[in-house]
Design a protein around this motif. Structure first.
Motif, PDB file in Angstrom:
ATOM      1  N   PRO A   1      -6.706  -8.644  -0.454  1.00 25.25           N
ATOM      2  CA  PRO A   1      -6.989  -6.904  -0.690  1.00 25.25           C
ATOM      3  C   PRO A   1      -6.456  -6.875  -2.117  1.00 25.25           C
ATOM      4  CG  PRO A   1      -5.650  -7.668   1.180  1.00 25.25           C
ATOM      5  CD  PRO A   1      -6.029  -8.938   0.639  1.00 25.25           C
ATOM      6  N   ASP A   2      -7.028  -5.632  -2.706  1.00 22.71           N
ATOM      7  CA  ASP A   2      -7.128  -5.233  -4.149  1.00 22.71           C
ATOM      8  C   ASP A   2      -5.478  -5.343  -4.571  1.00 22.71           C
ATOM      9  OD1 ASP A   2      -9.735  -5.093  -4.426  1.00 22.71           O
ATOM     10  OD2 ASP A   2      -9.868  -3.012  -4.403  1.00 22.71           O
TER      11      ASP A   2
ATOM     12  N   THR B   1       0.841  -1.122  -0.048  1.00 20.78           N
ATOM     13  CA  THR B   1      -0.046   0.084   0.202  1.00 20.78           C
ATOM     14  C   THR B   1       0.861   1.255  -0.121  1.00 20.78           C
ATOM     15  OG1 THR B   1      -0.149  -0.222   2.298  1.00 20.78           O
ATOM     16  CG2 THR B   1      -2.171  -1.216   1.107  1.00 20.78           C
ATOM     17  N   VAL B   2       1.808   1.253   0.932  1.00 14.90           N
ATOM     18  CA  VAL B   2       2.815   2.391   0.752  1.00 14.90           C
ATOM     19  C   VAL B   2       3.630   2.733  -0.616  1.00 14.90           C
ATOM     20  CG1 VAL B   2       5.044   3.228   1.852  1.00 14.90           C
ATOM     21  CG2 VAL B   2       3.247   2.040   3.173  1.00 14.90           C
ATOM     22  N   LEU B   3       4.232   1.705  -1.251  1.00 11.18           N
ATOM     23  CA  LEU B   3       4.858   1.643  -2.461  1.00 11.18           C
ATOM     24  C   LEU B   3       3.761   2.135  -3.405  1.00 11.18           C
ATOM     25  CD1 LEU B   3       6.642  -1.893  -3.203  1.00 11.18           C
ATOM     26  CD2 LEU B   3       7.407   0.517  -3.344  1.00 11.18           C
ATOM     27  N   LEU B   4       2.321   1.677  -3.476  1.00  9.17           N
ATOM     28  CA  LEU B   4       1.445   2.109  -4.471  1.00  9.17           C
ATOM     29  C   LEU B   4       0.892   3.670  -4.322  1.00  9.17           C
ATOM     30  CD1 LEU B   4      -0.859  -0.935  -4.777  1.00  9.17           C
ATOM     31  CD2 LEU B   4       0.716  -0.050  -6.589  1.00  9.17           C
ATOM     32  N   GLU B   5       1.246   4.209  -2.938  1.00 10.79           N
ATOM     33  CA  GLU B   5       0.923   5.500  -2.707  1.00 10.79           C
ATOM     34  C   GLU B   5       2.204   6.309  -3.416  1.00 10.79           C
ATOM     35  OE1 GLU B   5       0.742   5.831   1.711  1.00 10.79           O
ATOM     36  OE2 GLU B   5      -1.376   4.807   1.532  1.00 10.79           O
ATOM     37  N   GLN B   6       3.249   5.969  -3.175  1.00  9.03           N
ATOM     38  CA  GLN B   6       4.295   6.573  -3.819  1.00  9.03           C
ATOM     39  C   GLN B   6       4.059   6.683  -5.296  1.00  9.03           C
ATOM     40  OE1 GLN B   6       7.860   5.001  -0.899  1.00  9.03           O
ATOM     41  NE2 GLN B   6       7.809   4.324  -2.760  1.00  9.03           N
ATOM     42  N   ASP B   7       4.072   5.564  -5.877  1.00 15.72           N
ATOM     43  CA  ASP B   7       4.004   5.324  -7.205  1.00 15.72           C
ATOM     44  C   ASP B   7       2.736   5.961  -7.831  1.00 15.72           C
ATOM     45  OD1 ASP B   7       6.139   3.640  -6.929  1.00 15.72           O
ATOM     46  OD2 ASP B   7       4.978   1.659  -7.254  1.00 15.72           O
TER      47      ASP B   7
ATOM     48  N   GLU C   1      10.589  -9.992   0.359  1.00 17.80           N
ATOM     49  CA  GLU C   1      10.771  -8.990   1.595  1.00 17.80           C
ATOM     50  C   GLU C   1       9.675  -8.164   2.054  1.00 17.80           C
ATOM     51  OE1 GLU C   1      14.699  -7.324   1.424  1.00 17.80           O
ATOM     52  OE2 GLU C   1      15.485  -9.383   1.848  1.00 17.80           O
ATOM     53  N   LEU C   2       8.365  -8.590   1.253  1.00 22.39           N
ATOM     54  CA  LEU C   2       7.395  -7.491   1.518  1.00 22.39           C
ATOM     55  C   LEU C   2       7.113  -7.830   3.107  1.00 22.39           C
ATOM     56  CD1 LEU C   2       4.914  -8.303  -1.241  1.00 22.39           C
ATOM     57  CD2 LEU C   2       5.995  -6.203  -0.930  1.00 22.39           C
ATOM     58  N   PRO C   3       6.752  -6.922   3.695  1.00 22.79           N
ATOM     59  CA  PRO C   3       6.656  -6.922   5.284  1.00 22.79           C
ATOM     60  C   PRO C   3       5.604  -7.806   5.698  1.00 22.79           C
ATOM     61  CG  PRO C   3       6.900  -4.460   4.687  1.00 22.79           C
ATOM     62  CD  PRO C   3       6.895  -5.561   3.453  1.00 22.79           C
ATOM     63  N   GLN C   4       4.640  -7.767   4.987  1.00 21.08           N
ATOM     64  CA  GLN C   4       3.392  -8.634   4.864  1.00 21.08           C
ATOM     65  C   GLN C   4       3.156  -9.428   3.415  1.00 21.08           C
ATOM     66  OE1 GLN C   4       0.182  -6.749   6.327  1.00 21.08           O
ATOM     67  NE2 GLN C   4       0.938  -6.446   8.227  1.00 21.08           N
ATOM     68  N   PRO C   5       2.978 -10.802   3.555  1.00 19.09           N
ATOM     69  CA  PRO C   5       3.320 -11.688   2.456  1.00 19.09           C
ATOM     70  C   PRO C   5       2.132 -11.249   1.442  1.00 19.09           C
ATOM     71  CG  PRO C   5       1.978 -12.962   3.983  1.00 19.09           C
ATOM     72  CD  PRO C   5       2.747 -11.700   4.795  1.00 19.09           C
ATOM     73  N   LEU C   6       2.620 -11.457  -0.018  1.00 19.81           N
ATOM     74  CA  LEU C   6       1.730 -11.154  -0.995  1.00 19.81           C
ATOM     75  C   LEU C   6       0.288 -11.876  -0.888  1.00 19.81           C
ATOM     76  CD1 LEU C   6       1.651  -9.704  -4.025  1.00 19.81           C
ATOM     77  CD2 LEU C   6       2.468 -11.698  -4.817  1.00 19.81           C
ATOM     78  N   LEU C   7       0.556 -13.150  -0.172  1.00 19.84           N
ATOM     79  CA  LEU C   7      -0.939 -13.864  -0.178  1.00 19.84           C
ATOM     80  C   LEU C   7      -1.738 -13.249   0.958  1.00 19.84           C
ATOM     81  CD1 LEU C   7       0.219 -17.470  -1.114  1.00 19.84           C
ATOM     82  CD2 LEU C   7      -0.795 -15.737  -2.560  1.00 19.84           C
ATOM     83  N   SER C   8      -1.038 -12.326   1.705  1.00 20.40           N
ATOM     84  CA  SER C   8      -1.509 -11.644   2.977  1.00 20.40           C
ATOM     85  C   SER C   8      -1.471 -12.237   4.325  1.00 20.40           C
ATOM     86  CB  SER C   8      -3.160 -11.199   2.625  1.00 20.40           C
ATOM     87  OG  SER C   8      -4.070 -12.443   3.078  1.00 20.40           O
ATOM     88  N   VAL C   9      -1.346 -11.660   5.188  1.00 21.72           N
ATOM     89  CA  VAL C   9      -1.190 -12.333   6.561  1.00 21.72           C
ATOM     90  C   VAL C   9      -2.282 -12.793   6.950  1.00 21.72           C
ATOM     91  CG1 VAL C   9      -0.853 -11.479   8.998  1.00 21.72           C
ATOM     92  CG2 VAL C   9       0.278 -10.371   7.399  1.00 21.72           C
TER      93      VAL C   9
END
Length: 624
Positions: A402-403, A282-288, A364-372
Motif C-alpha cells: 500500500p502507498d 492510514t489513521v496517522l496520516l489522516e491526522q497528520d 507496534e504498528l497494529p499491522q506490519p510495515l510490510l503489510s499483513v
C-alpha cells in the motif's frame, strides 16, 4: 473469518547451541541482542492483543487473489462475459497465464462443491487463447516462453555458497569487503520466464557443486533508452494495472520455483483511532494531513529520524545501543500527550532514545510495515534459490505494498543508508544495520506468529538477509520492470482498438462520423510539425511551447535544459529539479484517461517516440 484473542506469552530465551555452529555466531550476535532488547522493552509496555487467524476455507485465498489481480469478473456474483478480461489475459506471459489458470480452477472447483447458483465459467473457455502457441510477446518481440537473450544478464552463477541449518539451506549475508563483480539485472523479460529458462539451462549443463565458492554478484540497474520507470512516475490508473500484473508475476515466479506463496488475509482488529504508537498508518496520516496537507510519511516518524540525525550519524553503535526501557516508556506517554500540541521538549530525547522510539514505532504498528497481506511473502523470499530471484521477488513485493507502507518503508531505508554511509565512524555496516532492524520489521505481534526454536533460527538468518537486500538495493527495488510497463502499454493499445470498434458502431447509429473528424482535426493541428519533430508544451514556464527535432542522442534532460535556458537566473535555479518532462496519452493511457509517465533524465526521446508516437509531451512539476 474466525478469530480468537489471546495475550502475548513470554517466550523463553533461545539457546544457541553447537548444533548451529555452521552459522557464524558473531555475525548473528546483533540480531539476538536486539531480540533481547525488544523483550526487555515489551516488559514495560502494556500487554498487546494478538489476533490468531484460523486457516481460510478452501478456495478462499484463491478467490481473494483473483480479486486483487483484477480478475473478479471471472467468477462469483460479479461474473460477466469473460471477454471483458480477454484483453488483460492476452497480454500475459505463459507462466503468468498458468498462475491465473491454477487459481481459477481452484475457485471453480470450490464453487461447484458449494453448489453456488451464480455462473461458474469453464476454465477452458477463459484460457482458450492461452493454449494456442504465442508468436509474439506483449512488446511485439519473440515470445518470452522461448529461450530469450536474458543469458547476457546472468553472467556467472549468482548462487552464493550456502550455509546449512538442520535441513535448511541459507544464502548468507555478504561481508562488505568481499570482492564482487557487477552485472545488470534483466528487467525486460518476465522474471518467471527467466526462472523457467534457467531451469532448462541447468538441465543441459552439469550443475556446479553447491560447496564451490561461486563469484558473488552485485546487481545494478541497466540503462534503458526508453527510460527507467520508477514507482511514482505513472498515473494512478496505470499503477493499478502494474499492481495487478506484479501480483500475477510474483505468484508465477513462486510457482515456477516451487515456493509456496500464501497471502495472509487482512485482519480486522480493534485499533486506536488517535495517538502516535499502536495506531494504523492510514489513521496517522489522516491526522497528520490535517496539520500538514500532502504529508505522505507520519510526522512522528519524520521527527524521530531528524532527531537521530541532529545528534550526528557518526555516533558509534547507533541503532544498536538501546535507550533505557523505563525512560522510553515515559517518553512514549509524554509524546502521546504533547506531540500534536507542539509542547513536547525534544531536547530531553537522547539520540539512542530516539533510535529506540523509532524501532518501537515500527514494531507496534497494529499491522506490519510490510503489510499483513504480504509479510509472509516477504519472509518466503529467503526460500528462493538465488540472490537474483530474491531481488526480483522483493521488487514485485515493494510494488504491491500500500502507498502509505511503501512511502514509509522508503523513508526508513533511505535513513538507514545514511547511517551506513558513516560506518567508518559509527561501526554500523549494512550487515550490522540489517541484523538490528530485521526483528523490528519481521516480528508482528498482531499476527500471533509462533514458531519453534529451530524455525526461529532459520527465520533470523533469512530475514536479516532480506533486510540486507532491501537496504543495499533500494534504488533497484523502487523500479517498475520494463516488461510490466510494456504489458500495460499493450493493454492500453488493445483497449483503444476495442473502444474504437464500439464507438464506430455508435457513431453509425448517430450518423456522425467522428473518426473522420478526428483525422481531419489531427491533420490540421500537425500540419506545421515536420516529420521527426515533436511539440513540447510547458504551460508554467516562460517558453510555453517548443518544436524539438528528434536526434539519436537527444535525451529528456536536453529538452528540459532548452526550456530552462529561457528562464531568468533565479527562476532557472528554482525550477531545475522541480519540473520534469512527461509522456502523456498514447499507449500509456486508456481512451478517456489522462495517463502519464514521468521521464527520467536519461530517456532517449527518439526511442521513446517510436514506442509511443501518439503521446503528447509536457513539462510540469510532480504532484505532491
Amino acid at each position: 473469518m474466525n478469530q480468537e484473542v489471546t495475550k502475548v506469552s513470554e517466550k523463553p530465551p533461545y539457546d544457541r547451541s553447537s548444533s548451529q555452529d555452521s552459522l557464524d555466531e558473531l555475525s548473528m550476535e546483533d540480531y539476538w541482542t536486539e531480540l533481547e532488547n525488544i523483550k526487555k522493552s515489551s516488559e514495560n509496555r502494556q500487554d498487546q492483543e494478538v489476533v490468531v487467524v484460523k486457516e481460510p476455507d478452501e478456495g478462499e485465498l484463491e478467490e481473494e487473489w483473483l480479486k486483487e489481480a483484477g480478475l473478479s469478473n471471472l467468477f462469483g456474483e460479479s461474473a460477466g462475459d469473460p471477454q471483458e478480461s480477454m484483453v488483460f489475459l492476452s497480454t500475459l506471459t505463459r507462466t503468468q497465464a498458468a498462475a491465473v489458470q491454477k487459481r481459477v480452477e481452484t475457485v471453480s472447483q470450490t464453487l461447484r462443491k458449494k453448489n453456488k447458483q451464480y455462473q461458474i465459467p469453464d476454465v477452458r473457455d477463459i484460457f482458450a487463447q492461452q493454449t494456442e502457441s504465442k508468436e509474439k510477446a506483449p512488446d511485439g518481440t519473440e515470445s518470452q516462453s522461448v529461450r530469450t537473450n536474458e543469458n547476457k544478464y546472468q553472467g556467472k552463477d549468482d548462487q552464493a555458497s550456502s550455509l546449512v541449518v538442520g535441513e535448511k539451506e541459507l544464502i548468507p549475508l555478504v561481508p562488505e569487503e568481499a570482492p564482487a563483480s557487477e552485472t545488470d539485472i534483466n528487467l525486460e523479460v518476465s522474471f518467471a520466464e527467466q526462472a523457467v529458462n534457467q531451469k532448462e539451462s541447468s538441465k543441459e549443463k552439469p550443475q556446479k557443486s553447491r560447496g564451490d565458492d561461486a563469484p558473488l554478484l552485485n546487481f545494478r540497474l541497466p540503462k534503458d533508452k526508453t527510460g527507467t520507470t520508477k514507482i511514482g512516475d505513472l498515473a494512478p490508473q496505470d499503477m493499478k494495472k502494474v499492481c495487478h500484473l506484479a501480483l500475477i508475476e510474483l505468484t508465477a515466479l513462486y510457482d515456477v520455483l516451487g515456493v509456496e506463496l500464501k497471502q495472509q488475509k487482512a485482519v480486522k482488529i480493534k485499533t486506536k483511532d488517535s495517538g502516535l504508537f499502536c495506531v494504523p498508518l492510514t489513521v496517522l496520516l489522516e491526522q497528520d494531513q490535517r496539520k500538514v496537507p500532502g504529508t505522505r510519511i507520519p510526522l512522528i516518524f519524520q521527527k524521530l529520524i531528524s532527531r537521530i540525525e541532529e545528534g550526528g550519524l557518526e555516533t558509534e553503535g547507533l541503532l544498536r545501543i538501546p535507550g533505557a526501557a523505563i525512560r522510553i516508556k515515559n517518553l512514549c506517554q509524554e509524546l502521546e500527550a504533547k506531540f500534536y500540541e507542539g509542547t513536547f521538549n525534544w531536547e530531553s530525547v537522547k539520540q539512542h532514545d530516539a533510535a529506540s522510539l523509532l524501532k518501537l514505532f515500527i514494531r507496534e504498528l497494529p499491522q506490519p510495515l510490510l503489510s499483513v497481506e504480504y509479510l509472509k511473502a516477504f519472509q518466503a523470499v529467503q526460500n528462493l534459490p538465488t540472490k537474483r530471484q530474491q531481488l526480483q521477488a522483493l521488487n514485485l513485493l515493494v510494488i504491491l505494498l500500500p502507498d502509505a507502507n511503501r512511502d514509509t518503508l522508503k523513508a526508513l531505508l533511505e535513513f538507514l543508508q545514511r547511517v551506513i554511509d558513516n560506518r567508518d565512524k559509527n561501526k554500523m555496516t549494512t550487515m550490522n544495520v540489517a541484523m538490528v532492524m530485521a526483528p523490528n520489521l519481521f516480528m508482528c505481534h498482531a499476527l500471533g506468529l509462533k514458531c519453534s526454536e529451530q524455525r526461529e533460527f532459520v527465520m533470523a538468518a533469512g530475514t536479516a538477509n532480506i533486510m540486507h537486500l532491501l537496504i543495499k538495493y533500494q534504488k533497484l527495488l523502487w523500479t517498475i520492470p520494463k516488461f510490466i510497463v510494456n504489458q500495460v502499454r499493450k493493454q492500453n493499445t488493445e483497449n483503444h482498438k476495442k473502444d474504437k470498434k464500439a464507438m464506430k458502431k455508435l457513431l453509425k447509429k448517430m450518423a456522425y462520423d467522428r473518426e473522420k473528424y478526428e483525422k481531419q482535426d489531427k491533420s490540421t493541428n500537425d500540419a506545421d510539425i515536420p516529420q521527426g519533430v515533436i511539440r513540447v508544451q510547458a504551460p508554467h514556464l516562460s517558453k510555453v511551447s517548443m518544436a524539438i527535432q528528434l536526434t539519436e542522442e537527444l535525451k529528456a534532460s536536453d529538452v528540459l535544459a532548452r526550456f530552462l535556458s529561457q528562464e531568468s537566473g533565479i527562476a532557472q535555479t528554482l525550477k531545475k529539479g522541480e519540473v520534469f518532462l512527461y509522456e502523456i496519452g498514447g499507449n500509456i493511457a486508456l481512451e478517456n484517461d489522462t495517463g502519464e509517465r514521468c521521464l527520467d533524465e536519461d530517456t532517449y526521446m527518439k526511442d521513446l517516440y517510436q514506442l509511443n508516437p501518439n503521446a503528447e509531451w509536457v513539462i510540469k512539476s510532480k504532484p505532491s
